[in-house]
Scaffold this active site. Structure first.
Site, mmCIF file in Angstrom:
data_model
loop_
_atom_site.group_PDB
_atom_site.id
_atom_site.type_symbol
_atom_site.label_atom_id
_atom_site.label_comp_id
_atom_site.label_asym_id
_atom_site.label_seq_id
_atom_site.Cartn_x
_atom_site.Cartn_y
_atom_site.Cartn_z
ATOM 1 N N THR A 44 34.137 13.395 -2.281
ATOM 2 C CA THR A 44 33.474 14.178 -1.240
ATOM 3 C C THR A 44 31.996 13.850 -1.161
ATOM 4 O O THR A 44 31.378 14.005 -0.114
ATOM 5 C CB THR A 44 33.652 15.683 -1.524
ATOM 6 N N TYR A 134 40.501 10.896 -13.652
ATOM 7 C CA TYR A 134 40.869 11.276 -12.288
ATOM 8 C C TYR A 134 42.027 10.411 -11.806
ATOM 9 O O TYR A 134 41.880 9.206 -11.610
ATOM 10 C CB TYR A 134 39.659 11.123 -11.372
ATOM 11 N N LYS A 162 42.188 15.314 -14.182
ATOM 12 C CA LYS A 162 42.150 15.783 -12.792
ATOM 13 C C LYS A 162 43.383 15.224 -12.091
ATOM 14 O O LYS A 162 43.435 14.053 -11.722
ATOM 15 C CB LYS A 162 40.868 15.331 -12.095
#
Length: 301
Positions: A44, A134, A162
């Site tokens: 993001t 991640y 994650k």
């Protein structure tokens, strides 16, 4: 740090340059809202579009902003194609005083299991703060299996996983999480990303929501996270239903463009705020987000 609600804000740009004033305001707002951690320079935060020097500067700005507004842990993404850049980014972030690091196995050529393990082995041995692994196959074109996740978790300094949306029924998702917990060190937490599926992940037993929504609307995300973590399913369903139009746009466009559109509409950032040639949503989709912004779903709770 790797529990509860971790908020991932935008890194707003103006003419391809980081808008430090707007970014600082976003970070200060998150710190004041008392999210459990702030994830700077995540997907993001458009990290892949910034230079190593720009990312080092953003990490420093994030830490300065949290010191000014209240000590909230900052986690910084260090994913990059070249290993020397990954290690430089890790060093820059640690020198800035971050509490943790986040890394997806970024590569131009899709990596195999051995290569991914070697990447995390190299990085985990070079850092001194906890590292979040991640699993983001939509971006990296590599999907972890649980055997590899368990192997990576045996490396030093791993602090959290994650995960993407959990497949199957809730019972199946819970069984998977339980099996992972039994096979990894006790200090490593299990996190969920993919905002539309976050509540389901928390209800299934995840410890932390790595949230795009929280980067701009921390109070809305906190209400949903708390309800899910406390097992208040009726409230979870109500809050999720109110956010269904946003989740639909996340599913259609990914999360970056819709949340950046909301940031522009709310006045939190200038327009355009994304790295060229990315564009925020226009037309009917933008109007739909404006209507959502004016309604109760995104209002502070």
């Amino acid at each position: 740090m790797f529990n509860g609600l971790s908020a991932f804000p935008l890194t707003p740009l103006v003419n391809s340059t980081v808008d430090e004033k707007a970014f600082t305001a976003l970070i200060e707002r998150l710190a004041a809202s008392q999210v459990d951690a702030i994830g700077a320079l995540g997907s993001t935060g458009s990290y892949a579009y910034l230079s190593v020097a720009e990312r080092a500067r953003v990490a420093r700005v994030a830490r300065l902003a949290t010191r000014a507004a209240g000590e909230v842990p900052v986690v910084v993404s260090i994913g990059a194609v070249k290993i020397d850049e990954v290690l430089r980014l890790a060093d820059d972030a640690q020198q800035a005083g971050v509490s943790g690091l986040l890394m997806a196995p970024v590569s131009y050529q899709p990596l195999n299991r051995d290569e991914v393990y070697r990447l995390y082995e190299r990085v985990s041995q070079a850092v001194t703060v906890p590292l979040c692994v991640y699993d983001n196959p939509a971006t990296t074109r590599f999907a972890f299996d649980d055997e590899l996740l368990i192997a990576v978790c045996q490396l030093p300094h791993i602090g959290s996983l994650k995960l993407g949306p959990l497949s199957g029924t809730r019972a199946e998702a819970s069984a998977r999480l339980t099996a992972l917990r039994q096979a990894i060190p006790a200090h490593i937490t299990l996190g969920i990303s993919g905002d539309a599926h976050a509540a389901a992940g928390l209800l299934a037993g995840c410890d932390v929501w790595y949230s795009v929504l929280a980067g701009l609307f921390p109070h809305t995300a906190r209400a949903l996270a708390d309800a899910a973590l406390q097992g208040r399913e009726e409230e979870v369903n109500r809050l999720n239903a109110a956010l269904a139009p946003l989740w639909a746009l996340f599913q259609r466009y990914g999360s970056l463009r819709p949340i950046a559109t909301l940031a522009e509409l709310s006045g939190a950032v200038q327009s355009p705020c994304l790295p060229f040639p990315l564009r925020t949503l226009q037309g009917e989709d933008r109007a739909q987000l404006a209507a959502l912004l004016a309604g109760p779903a995104l209002a502070p709770h």
